[in-house]
Design a protein around this motif. Structure first.
Motif, mmCIF file in Angstrom:
data_model
loop_
_atom_site.group_PDB
_atom_site.id
_atom_site.type_symbol
_atom_site.label_atom_id
_atom_site.label_comp_id
_atom_site.label_asym_id
_atom_site.label_seq_id
_atom_site.Cartn_x
_atom_site.Cartn_y
_atom_site.Cartn_z
ATOM 1 N N GLY A 60 0.798 -1.218 0.000
ATOM 2 C CA GLY A 60 0.000 0.000 0.000
ATOM 3 C C GLY A 60 0.833 1.272 0.000
ATOM 4 N N TYR A 61 2.042 1.183 0.535
ATOM 5 C CA TYR A 61 2.890 2.371 0.589
ATOM 6 C C TYR A 61 3.955 2.404 -0.504
ATOM 7 N N LEU A 62 4.133 1.305 -1.221
ATOM 8 C CA LEU A 62 5.145 1.275 -2.273
ATOM 9 C C LEU A 62 4.848 2.279 -3.379
ATOM 10 N N ASP A 63 3.563 2.435 -3.735
ATOM 11 C CA ASP A 63 3.247 3.396 -4.788
ATOM 12 C C ASP A 63 3.531 4.816 -4.328
ATOM 13 N N PRO A 69 7.115 8.962 -6.812
ATOM 14 C CA PRO A 69 8.309 9.817 -6.953
ATOM 15 C C PRO A 69 9.140 9.483 -8.200
ATOM 16 N N GLY A 70 9.229 8.197 -8.535
ATOM 17 C CA GLY A 70 9.986 7.806 -9.719
ATOM 18 C C GLY A 70 9.355 8.333 -10.999
ATOM 19 N N ILE A 72 7.330 10.949 -11.216
ATOM 20 C CA ILE A 72 7.456 12.411 -11.205
ATOM 21 C C ILE A 72 8.860 12.798 -11.675
ATOM 22 N N TRP A 73 9.879 12.137 -11.158
ATOM 23 C CA TRP A 73 11.262 12.420 -11.553
ATOM 24 C C TRP A 73 11.457 12.222 -13.054
ATOM 25 N N LEU A 74 10.945 11.101 -13.584
ATOM 26 C CA LEU A 74 11.086 10.805 -15.008
ATOM 27 C C LEU A 74 10.411 11.879 -15.863
ATOM 28 N N THR A 75 9.219 12.265 -15.483
ATOM 29 C CA THR A 75 8.485 13.258 -16.261
ATOM 30 C C THR A 75 9.163 14.621 -16.194
#
Length: 122
Positions: A60-63, A69-70, A72-75
């Motif tokens: 539940g917390y992995l997303d 965050p991953g 968001i960083w990529l975008t």
């Protein structure tokens, strides 16, 4: 710097970058691929519903901790520098005047649709 202040700074950057993507989705100079990925990420980030509910242990917390965050960083990396500067200025203005993040009904509908499709597939 303490762990709690480091985490607060990280969360504030994440919030700011999420709002940056929201403004970048409306910016005319944003490439279509960054706009498409950014709008999906923003719809999910602003949705009041999670893809994996937080009450499910660990998953539940992995997303919230890794996936979002991953993405968001990529975008952010896909945005042209001038668009990024312009959108971050808009975010600073938004935070100063509104103080809260917007909500995405589209994101909530998207997540519910994914849940329904998964349930139908099972």
């Amino acid at each position: 710097m303490s762990i709690s202040s480091t985490l607060k700074a990280w969360a504030n950057r994440l919030k700011r970058d999420g709002l940056t993507l929201w403004f970048a989705g409306k910016h005319p100079k944003t490439p279509w691929y960054a706009k498409a990925l950014g709008m999906l990420v923003v719809a999910y980030a602003l949705s009041p519903i999670d893809l994996v509910p937080d009450f499910i242990p660990v998953l539940g917390y992995l997303d919230d901790v890794l996936l979002l965050p991953g993405l968001i960083w990529l975008t952010i990396k896909l945005l042209p520098p001038d668009v990024l500067v312009d959108c971050r200025a808009q975010v600073d203005d938004w935070i100063d005047t509104k103080g809260s993040k917007p909500r995405s009904r589209f994101g909530a509908v998207l997540i519910v649709t994914v849940w329904l499709l998964t349930a139908a597939a099972i």
